[in-house]
Scaffold this motif. Sequence first.
Motif, PDB file in Angstrom:
ATOM      1  N   GLN A 136      12.312 -60.064   6.813  1.00 27.04           N
ATOM      2  CA  GLN A 136      11.565 -59.520   5.681  1.00 27.04           C
ATOM      3  C   GLN A 136      12.101 -60.074   4.367  1.00 27.04           C
ATOM      4  N   LEU A 138      12.009 -58.136   1.735  1.00 30.85           N
ATOM      5  CA  LEU A 138      12.524 -56.930   1.088  1.00 30.85           C
ATOM      6  C   LEU A 138      14.037 -56.991   0.908  1.00 30.85           C
ATOM      7  N   ASN A 139      14.470 -56.754  -0.337  1.00 28.57           N
ATOM      8  CA  ASN A 139      15.895 -56.676  -0.710  1.00 28.57           C
ATOM      9  C   ASN A 139      16.654 -57.991  -0.588  1.00 28.57           C
ATOM     10  N   THR A 141      17.655 -61.825  -1.978  1.00 26.29           N
ATOM     11  CA  THR A 141      17.849 -62.444  -3.289  1.00 26.29           C
ATOM     12  C   THR A 141      17.216 -63.830  -3.288  1.00 26.29           C
ATOM     13  N   LYS A 156       7.632 -63.097 -10.927  1.00 27.00           N
ATOM     14  CA  LYS A 156       6.814 -61.888 -11.070  1.00 27.00           C
ATOM     15  C   LYS A 156       6.253 -61.439  -9.724  1.00 27.00           C
ATOM     16  N   GLN A 159       9.052 -60.217  -7.248  1.00 29.64           N
ATOM     17  CA  GLN A 159       9.541 -58.886  -7.611  1.00 29.64           C
ATOM     18  C   GLN A 159       8.674 -57.800  -6.997  1.00 29.64           C
ATOM     19  N   ALA A 160       7.391 -58.109  -6.785  1.00 30.39           N
ATOM     20  CA  ALA A 160       6.501 -57.153  -6.117  1.00 30.39           C
ATOM     21  C   ALA A 160       6.860 -56.974  -4.651  1.00 30.39           C
ATOM     22  N   PHE A 161       7.600 -57.945  -4.083  1.00 36.08           N
ATOM     23  CA  PHE A 161       8.117 -57.816  -2.718  1.00 36.08           C
ATOM     24  C   PHE A 161       9.465 -57.097  -2.706  1.00 36.08           C
ATOM     25  N   ASN A 162       9.890 -56.606  -3.873  1.00 34.08           N
ATOM     26  CA  ASN A 162      11.204 -55.963  -4.022  1.00 34.08           C
ATOM     27  C   ASN A 162      12.340 -56.925  -3.697  1.00 34.08           C
ATOM     28  N   MET A 163      12.172 -58.159  -4.136  1.00 31.10           N
ATOM     29  CA  MET A 163      13.247 -59.130  -4.039  1.00 31.10           C
ATOM     30  C   MET A 163      14.034 -59.135  -5.353  1.00 31.10           C
ATOM     31  N   LYS A 164      15.323 -59.388  -5.263  1.00 34.29           N
ATOM     32  CA  LYS A 164      16.134 -59.579  -6.464  1.00 34.29           C
ATOM     33  C   LYS A 164      15.944 -61.019  -6.925  1.00 34.29           C
ATOM     34  N   THR A 165      15.579 -61.213  -8.193  1.00 33.87           N
ATOM     35  CA  THR A 165      15.305 -62.544  -8.710  1.00 33.87           C
ATOM     36  C   THR A 165      16.422 -62.983  -9.655  1.00 33.87           C
TER      37      THR A 165
END
Length: 529
Positions: A136, A138-139, A141, A156, A159-165
Amino acid sequence: MYRIFITADVAKEAKEILEKEFIVDIQPNMEEDELCKVIADYDAIITRSQTRVTKKVIDAAVNLKVIGRAGVGIDGIDIPEATKKGITVVNTPESNTIAACEHTIALMLSMTRHIPQAHQSIMEGRWDRKSFTGIQLLNKTVGIIGVGRVGSNVAKRLQAFNMKTIGYDPYIPLERGQQLGVELTDLDTLLRESDYITLHTPLTDETRGMIDKEAIAKMKDGVRIVNASRGAVVDIEALAEALKNGKVAGAGIDVWPHEPLKPEENPFLGLTNVALTPHLGASTKEAQAGVATDVAIGVAQALHGEPVATAVNASPITKATLNVIQPYFDLCERMGNIGIDLAGGRISGVNVEYTGELAETETAPLTTAVLKGLLAPVLQQTVNFVNARGIAEERHMEVREVKARKGHYFTNTISLTIDTDKGTHRITGSLFDRKEAKIVSLDHFRVDFEPKGCIIIAPHEDKPGMIGQVAGVLGAAGININGMQVGASNDKGINVMAVAVDKDIPTAVLPSLMNIEGIKDVKVIHCEH
């Protein structure tokens, strides 16, 4: 009525816009000799990468006023020759931003979930779920190298996937990263901390081969890499080896060092942990329609004599203003060149102060020339007198102009102050007899040198033997000194040496200069990039 010749397979929107007021003929993919035979009848030409507008073509184009490039790259157009002939060159730098962004996401998801391989398995009549277990987003980087138009849009969406950018881009301020929700870091940190790395950088001397064997060794085991920017940014042989030994878990590649890609040049053949596409980043109906619309509008504006936001080589200035400011253009651009070499950090503010006769006229074009000189050496995209301010604004650089009747030492001066996250630098230049350009101060040092070629700036202790030692190091390295001048500073006992040399300084020579006792710093500045 003006006549326009379209030599590319451009979307119908271009023809529809232009036919409302011009005569439009279309014949895609003409060879140089064929084009030379017909181009004399046309006032404008619209091309893509398949057709080259060479000096030979331009010489034959006796009526040509505009060259429109339906795309970003202008490698196939002889820009200096077009400029010499007064031909405006227009391209479309923004039309495919979203398409490239979405293709990046598609590659990332495809290689993460093994979609190409799973599809092929189904087509071959197999049902093999266990072989295609993915991970996944999710979470995780994601490290974004190049946080410009495409990179910021990728951030942008991820970030909607809840990834750290996190991001590496030395040419945007930290505040811009905060606005985008991207934590700006140095490159080594990004390589070390990222689960995914996606590249959105132009191809420059600095970025060519930046993802090589050494860079990959710094990455996490199991990292995944996406490249939809420029092919030569990644050493694909090193990447293929890392995919084979498991250091890199997956890769999505859309661009190639040489295109079209030949089978014998593809090191990924036989690998099952890659998603490969043939440079499809801009290949959407919307992007192609946008390119067609933008190039048509730009060509029409140029034919009407109007300013063109995407003009590569033109900027309208009134004759009255030009008479006053024309001698200063080269000085301003070279001061910008010097400024980017001095900066050493993210530029947040650019202040240009004019004194003397320049305080009485319109100086905005000169400020644009400073920005052009400042930005062009570090960006692959064309920076010109039309788009330089817009690019500075995109990068959140605060640009200010100040006018004063008197300078500190000379009647007519231009002072450039650059604010960065690592400090402030100030450069002052002047013209003597409206023709001889000189840099008269650098930071807090008084200097006197022509802004030409390569200059070594070396603050040092004011003591005997310094000049001889520097000359000795340069001589041993085979570097010829064209001129040398020593200036004083406000710091007692500290002077600055400005040494003009006949070629660029090899990196290996700099430590030898720094090791001279009494040398405080060494900077190499390029007065013309």
